[in-house]
Design an enzyme around this catalytic site. Structure first.
Site, PDB file in Angstrom:
ATOM      1  N   LYS A  53       0.828  -1.203   0.000  1.00  0.00           N
ATOM      2  CA  LYS A  53       0.000   0.000   0.000  1.00  0.00           C
ATOM      3  C   LYS A  53       0.864   1.255   0.000  1.00  0.00           C
ATOM      4  O   LYS A  53       0.608   2.203  -0.744  1.00  0.00           O
ATOM      5  CB  LYS A  53      -0.922   0.030   1.226  1.00  0.00           C
ATOM      6  CG  LYS A  53      -2.074  -0.935   1.160  1.00  0.00           C
ATOM      7  CD  LYS A  53      -2.889  -0.857   2.445  1.00  0.00           C
ATOM      8  CE  LYS A  53      -4.070  -1.795   2.433  1.00  0.00           C
ATOM      9  NZ  LYS A  53      -4.873  -1.684   3.665  1.00  0.00           N
ATOM     10  N   ALA A  69      -0.872   1.188   6.395  1.00  0.00           N
ATOM     11  CA  ALA A  69      -1.121   0.159   7.408  1.00  0.00           C
ATOM     12  C   ALA A  69      -2.160  -0.832   6.901  1.00  0.00           C
ATOM     13  O   ALA A  69      -2.947  -0.529   6.006  1.00  0.00           O
ATOM     14  CB  ALA A  69      -1.612   0.805   8.707  1.00  0.00           C
ATOM     15  N   ASP A  70      -2.147  -1.993   7.512  1.00  0.00           N
ATOM     16  CA  ASP A  70      -3.172  -2.988   7.249  1.00  0.00           C
ATOM     17  C   ASP A  70      -3.374  -3.790   8.531  1.00  0.00           C
ATOM     18  O   ASP A  70      -2.439  -3.939   9.326  1.00  0.00           O
ATOM     19  CB  ASP A  70      -2.786  -3.928   6.108  1.00  0.00           C
ATOM     20  CG  ASP A  70      -3.999  -4.668   5.571  1.00  0.00           C
ATOM     21  OD1 ASP A  70      -4.732  -4.069   4.768  1.00  0.00           O
ATOM     22  OD2 ASP A  70      -4.230  -5.827   5.972  1.00  0.00           O
ATOM     23  N   THR A  71      -4.589  -4.275   8.736  1.00  0.00           N
ATOM     24  CA  THR A  71      -4.917  -5.025   9.942  1.00  0.00           C
ATOM     25  C   THR A  71      -5.520  -6.369   9.565  1.00  0.00           C
ATOM     26  O   THR A  71      -6.345  -6.453   8.662  1.00  0.00           O
ATOM     27  CB  THR A  71      -5.918  -4.224  10.811  1.00  0.00           C
ATOM     28  OG1 THR A  71      -5.311  -2.970  11.142  1.00  0.00           O
ATOM     29  CG2 THR A  71      -6.265  -4.969  12.092  1.00  0.00           C
ATOM     30  N   GLY A 106       0.108  -4.160  10.564  1.00  0.00           N
ATOM     31  CA  GLY A 106       1.394  -3.874   9.950  1.00  0.00           C
ATOM     32  C   GLY A 106       1.424  -2.415   9.526  1.00  0.00           C
ATOM     33  O   GLY A 106       0.421  -1.890   9.045  1.00  0.00           O
TER      34      GLY A 106
END
Length: 190
Positions: A53, A69-71, A106
């Site tokens: 991203k 970010a990613d969850t 992350g």
């Protein structure tokens, strides 16, 4: 000249957290196909998604900093994505009922000169849930844009017995660590 932050996310929760910290930023959503990352390891996947991203947003000026970010929600090493329908939402919430699961966020922060990537983990325990509770929840809009089919900051809060770790990691951005890391990139609260 102050550094300028770009949030590479369309998540309303991430936007709210940065606004809460009085950090000025603009939003540019990364247009990526998340299904291209096929690893089944939750830590590796969330890290790769955050990197992808963030690297999808071009940096055109030395004062620009990109935050992405990613969850991911994971139970027994199985990744629970965003549910596509009521059946998937029910299956996820039913599986998490009475159990402890992991939530990983992350994060990547990058400039033209450097890049910092990290993953934060929080453990979440759900109360045992009745079928009626689950059915009432999945009939709302709440589960459908969230990994694991629940939002800890909204209606899904009623399922949470306890958390071990940073609450904001579960919301989608471990804000206290992000603020500290952003300082190293010259981004501070106003």
């Amino acid at each position: 000249m102050a550094n300028k932050l770009i949030l590479a996310s369309s998540s309303p929760r991430r936007k709210e957290l940065l606004q809460q910290m009085n950090i000025p930023f603009t939003v540019r959503s990364a247009n990526i196909d998340e299904s291209q990352i096929t690893t089944t390891d939750p830590i590796e996947k969330v890290k790769q998604l955050a990197i992808w991203k963030g690297e999808n947003i071009p940096i055109q000026h030395p004062s620009t900093i990109v935050l992405s970010a990613d969850t991911i929600v994971s139970y027994e090493q199985t990744i629970f994505e965003k549910p596509r329908n009521q059946n998937e939402a029910k299956q996820m919430i039913s599986t998490l009922s009475g159990q402890v699961h992991d939530v990983y966020t992350g994060v990547m922060i990058r400039s033209l000169q450097e890049k910092k990537v990290f993953v934060e983990r929080t453990r979440v325990e759900f109360w045992p849930l009745s079928e009626e509770e689950i059915d009432a929840y999945i009939s709302t809009e709440d589960p459908y844009d969230k990994a694991g089919a629940y939002g800890i900051q909204s209606l899904g809060a009623m399922f949470v017995k306890q958390i071990i770790g940073d609450y904001y990691t579960v919301v989608g951005l471990p804000i206290s660590r992000v603020v500290r890391e952003l300082r190293d990139f010259g981004i501070v609260m106003e």
